[in-house]
Motif scaffolding. Structure first.
Motif, PDB file in Angstrom:
ATOM      1  N   ALA A   1       0.844  -1.207   0.000  1.00  0.00           N
ATOM      2  CA  ALA A   1       0.000   0.000   0.000  1.00  0.00           C
ATOM      3  C   ALA A   1       0.878   1.254   0.000  1.00  0.00           C
ATOM      4  O   ALA A   1       0.584   2.242  -0.687  1.00  0.00           O
ATOM      5  N   ALA A   2       1.982   1.206   0.761  1.00  0.00           N
ATOM      6  CA  ALA A   2       2.869   2.380   0.832  1.00  0.00           C
ATOM      7  C   ALA A   2       3.439   2.698  -0.552  1.00  0.00           C
ATOM      8  O   ALA A   2       3.496   3.865  -0.969  1.00  0.00           O
ATOM      9  N   TRP A   3       3.846   1.664  -1.273  1.00  0.00           N
ATOM     10  CA  TRP A   3       4.394   1.887  -2.613  1.00  0.00           C
ATOM     11  C   TRP A   3       3.308   2.440  -3.536  1.00  0.00           C
ATOM     12  O   TRP A   3       3.525   3.419  -4.257  1.00  0.00           O
ATOM     13  N   ASP A   4       2.120   1.811  -3.487  1.00  0.00           N
ATOM     14  CA  ASP A   4       1.033   2.249  -4.371  1.00  0.00           C
ATOM     15  C   ASP A   4       0.666   3.712  -4.104  1.00  0.00           C
ATOM     16  O   ASP A   4       0.525   4.500  -5.031  1.00  0.00           O
ATOM     17  N   VAL A   5       0.506   4.045  -2.830  1.00  0.00           N
ATOM     18  CA  VAL A   5       0.102   5.419  -2.497  1.00  0.00           C
ATOM     19  C   VAL A   5       1.229   6.392  -2.825  1.00  0.00           C
ATOM     20  O   VAL A   5       1.033   7.395  -3.540  1.00  0.00           O
ATOM     21  N   ASN A   6       2.435   6.100  -2.317  1.00  0.00           N
ATOM     22  CA  ASN A   6       3.517   7.089  -2.428  1.00  0.00           C
ATOM     23  C   ASN A   6       4.015   7.236  -3.870  1.00  0.00           C
ATOM     24  O   ASN A   6       4.166   8.354  -4.371  1.00  0.00           O
TER      25      ASN A   6
ATOM     26  N   SER B   1      12.360  13.264   2.949  1.00  0.00           N
ATOM     27  CA  SER B   1      12.461  13.094   4.408  1.00  0.00           C
ATOM     28  C   SER B   1      13.840  12.561   4.786  1.00  0.00           C
ATOM     29  O   SER B   1      14.553  11.988   3.945  1.00  0.00           O
ATOM     30  N   ILE B   2      14.171  12.681   6.103  1.00  0.00           N
ATOM     31  CA  ILE B   2      15.352  11.985   6.627  1.00  0.00           C
ATOM     32  C   ILE B   2      15.229  10.484   6.367  1.00  0.00           C
ATOM     33  O   ILE B   2      16.236   9.780   6.361  1.00  0.00           O
ATOM     34  N   GLY B   3      14.001  10.015   6.136  1.00  0.00           N
ATOM     35  CA  GLY B   3      13.774   8.605   5.821  1.00  0.00           C
ATOM     36  C   GLY B   3      14.398   8.186   4.503  1.00  0.00           C
ATOM     37  O   GLY B   3      14.498   6.992   4.213  1.00  0.00           O
ATOM     38  N   ALA B   4      14.812   9.143   3.683  1.00  0.00           N
ATOM     39  CA  ALA B   4      15.460   8.807   2.411  1.00  0.00           C
ATOM     40  C   ALA B   4      16.904   8.350   2.622  1.00  0.00           C
ATOM     41  O   ALA B   4      17.566   7.935   1.683  1.00  0.00           O
ATOM     42  N   PHE B   5      17.390   8.471   3.875  1.00  0.00           N
ATOM     43  CA  PHE B   5      18.723   7.955   4.206  1.00  0.00           C
ATOM     44  C   PHE B   5      18.583   6.602   4.900  1.00  0.00           C
ATOM     45  O   PHE B   5      17.494   6.229   5.346  1.00  0.00           O
TER      46      PHE B   5
ATOM     47  N   THR C   1      13.657   0.962   4.581  1.00  0.00           N
ATOM     48  CA  THR C   1      12.203   0.943   4.791  1.00  0.00           C
ATOM     49  C   THR C   1      11.534   1.230   3.448  1.00  0.00           C
ATOM     50  O   THR C   1      12.124   1.903   2.588  1.00  0.00           O
ATOM     51  N   ILE C   2      10.284   0.767   3.291  1.00  0.00           N
ATOM     52  CA  ILE C   2       9.584   1.037   2.033  1.00  0.00           C
ATOM     53  C   ILE C   2       9.320   2.545   1.899  1.00  0.00           C
ATOM     54  O   ILE C   2       9.329   3.096   0.803  1.00  0.00           O
ATOM     55  N   TYR C   3       9.097   3.204   3.037  1.00  0.00           N
ATOM     56  CA  TYR C   3       8.913   4.655   3.032  1.00  0.00           C
ATOM     57  C   TYR C   3      10.170   5.328   2.463  1.00  0.00           C
ATOM     58  O   TYR C   3      10.098   6.169   1.561  1.00  0.00           O
ATOM     59  N   GLY C   4      11.332   4.918   2.971  1.00  0.00           N
ATOM     60  CA  GLY C   4      12.585   5.496   2.491  1.00  0.00           C
ATOM     61  C   GLY C   4      12.831   5.195   1.024  1.00  0.00           C
ATOM     62  O   GLY C   4      13.276   6.062   0.259  1.00  0.00           O
ATOM     63  N   VAL C   5      12.535   3.957   0.625  1.00  0.00           N
ATOM     64  CA  VAL C   5      12.704   3.579  -0.782  1.00  0.00           C
ATOM     65  C   VAL C   5      11.804   4.458  -1.656  1.00  0.00           C
ATOM     66  O   VAL C   5      12.224   4.960  -2.709  1.00  0.00           O
ATOM     67  N   SER C   6      10.565   4.702  -1.201  1.00  0.00           N
ATOM     68  CA  SER C   6       9.659   5.541  -1.996  1.00  0.00           C
ATOM     69  C   SER C   6      10.145   6.998  -2.013  1.00  0.00           C
ATOM     70  O   SER C   6       9.975   7.701  -3.010  1.00  0.00           O
ATOM     71  N   LYS C   7      10.769   7.445  -0.928  1.00  0.00           N
ATOM     72  CA  LYS C   7      11.253   8.836  -0.903  1.00  0.00           C
ATOM     73  C   LYS C   7      12.475   9.011  -1.826  1.00  0.00           C
ATOM     74  O   LYS C   7      12.559   9.990  -2.570  1.00  0.00           O
ATOM     75  N   VAL C   8      13.424   8.074  -1.780  1.00  0.00           N
ATOM     76  CA  VAL C   8      14.582   8.180  -2.694  1.00  0.00           C
ATOM     77  C   VAL C   8      14.092   8.095  -4.142  1.00  0.00           C
ATOM     78  O   VAL C   8      14.526   8.872  -5.004  1.00  0.00           O
ATOM     79  N   SER C   9      13.180   7.143  -4.395  1.00  0.00           N
ATOM     80  CA  SER C   9      12.659   7.009  -5.763  1.00  0.00           C
ATOM     81  C   SER C   9      11.976   8.306  -6.183  1.00  0.00           C
ATOM     82  O   SER C   9      12.111   8.751  -7.336  1.00  0.00           O
ATOM     83  N   GLY C  10      11.234   8.910  -5.265  1.00  0.00           N
ATOM     84  CA  GLY C  10      10.548  10.177  -5.561  1.00  0.00           C
ATOM     85  C   GLY C  10      11.536  11.289  -5.874  1.00  0.00           C
ATOM     86  O   GLY C  10      11.345  12.069  -6.812  1.00  0.00           O
ATOM     87  N   GLU C  11      12.620  11.350  -5.072  1.00  0.00           N
ATOM     88  CA  GLU C  11      13.646  12.374  -5.333  1.00  0.00           C
ATOM     89  C   GLU C  11      14.210  12.194  -6.746  1.00  0.00           C
ATOM     90  O   GLU C  11      14.369  13.158  -7.507  1.00  0.00           O
TER      91      GLU C  11
END
Ligand code: AKB
Length: 310
Positions: free
Chosen positions: A86-91, A114-118, A137-147
């Motif tokens: 769900a995190a990947w789909d949403v983010n 976010s700092i979560g991208a590290f 974390t999947i959150y961090g993976v989605s943030k790096v991918s987003g960047e």
């Protein structure tokens, strides 16, 4: 002026960014979008939006003549780990839809990282602007991918995409939902109501934090910055204070002397926090677009207690 659209307007950042943008540009210049729960009262334009739905998004952008999108809808780190798909789909689903819609209409885009991208392997102290990013974390993976995706759209298609890497955000209007840094908000409600708080992170877990008025000011300042001064555009490290749960409790005790804190560490959130930097170097944001926070730890604590205490 073309209007501004905010996704996730009901969330922790959106609930303070929307009023700040309306104050700056006028109530009718900002379209606040919600996904699940319609806001009970809202003075400006409000629309339902599933931001992964490209057709609905395109229709809204055209109907309101949108020129800038603040894309805030996302799942945070702890809820993301509970449901990675769900995190990947949403983010990522929503970011991709927003980027495509923005590209087709030449809109500017703000994307909060976010700092979560590290993650593990990143230098923990004074984490540089450009460094190793291998989040676990999947959150961090989605943030790096987003960047990366925002950089790609900027370079490949000339999209005006800009963004910040936020630290933990502290606010009193809307509580955060499902983050690892949520303790730094919960603690205030418990301090005022019960005089004690049981923290899910260990006493010495050091993380950067920022008060929401600074966070919304940073987003607006970056979007208004002269593009000629920006060499990075996306994913600027920004920070305002650096604190552990024990130090935050000490700062609250200045106002509530009998406040006590206990610890019941949640291994999942503790592991996430330990994979993130202790502190970030935000000198590029300061140099490129004049970032400077207004609230330090003492100023934030005094204001939070005043606002929440009535
Ligand atoms: C979270 O804890 O997930 C967020 C963040 C630091 O990005 N507040």
């Amino acid at each position: 002026m073309r209007k501004i659209l905010v996704t996730g307007a009901q969330g922790q950042i959106g609930s303070e960014l929307v009023p700040a943008l309306r104050q700056r540009h006028g109530a009718e210049a900002v379209v606040a979008t919600f996904h699940r729960k319609r806001p009970e009262s809202d003075e400006g334009l409000v629309e339902h939006l599933d931001s992964t739905d490209t057709r609905q998004l395109g229709d809204l952008l055209d109907r309101h003549g949108i020129g800038t999108i603040y894309h805030l809808a996302a799942m945070l780190s702890a809820t993301g780990e509970a449901d990675p798909q769900a995190a990947w789909d949403v983010n990522m689903g929503s970011l991709y839809a927003v980027l495509e819609a923005a590209r087709a209409r030449d809109c500017a885009l703000f994307f909060p990282s976010s700092i979560g991208a590290f993650g593990p392997g990143t230098p923990l102290d004074d984490t540089p602007q450009d460094t190793l990013q291998r989040p676990n974390t999947i959150y961090g993976v989605s943030k790096v991918s987003g960047e990366l995706l925002c950089d790609y759209y900027a370079h490949r298609f000339g999209l005006d995409a800009r963004g910040l890497r936020y630290p933990g955000l502290i606010s009193y209007v809307t509580p955060p939902g499902g983050g690892t840094t949520d303790y730094a908000v919960e603690i205030f409600y418990h301090a005022l109501r019960d005089g004690r708080y049981t923290c899910f992170l260990a006493a010495d877990t050091r993380l950067d934090m920022m008060y929401m008025p600074d966070a919304t000011r940073a987003a607006i300042a970056l979007m208004e910055a002269d593009p000629a001064t920006l060499t990075h555009r996306n994913a600027f490290n920004v920070t305002a204070m650096n604190v552990t749960p024990a130090e935050l409790a000490d700062a609250i005790r200045v106002h509530i002397p009998n406040f006590t804190i206990a610890y019941d560490v949640d291994p999942v959130r503790q592991a996430i926090a330990e994979s993130w930097p202790n502190s970030m170097d935000d000198s590029e944001a300061r140099a490129q677009w004049g970032w400077a926070p207004k609230y330090d730890l003492a100023g934030m604590v005094a204001d939070m207690l005043e606002k929440l205490g009535g």
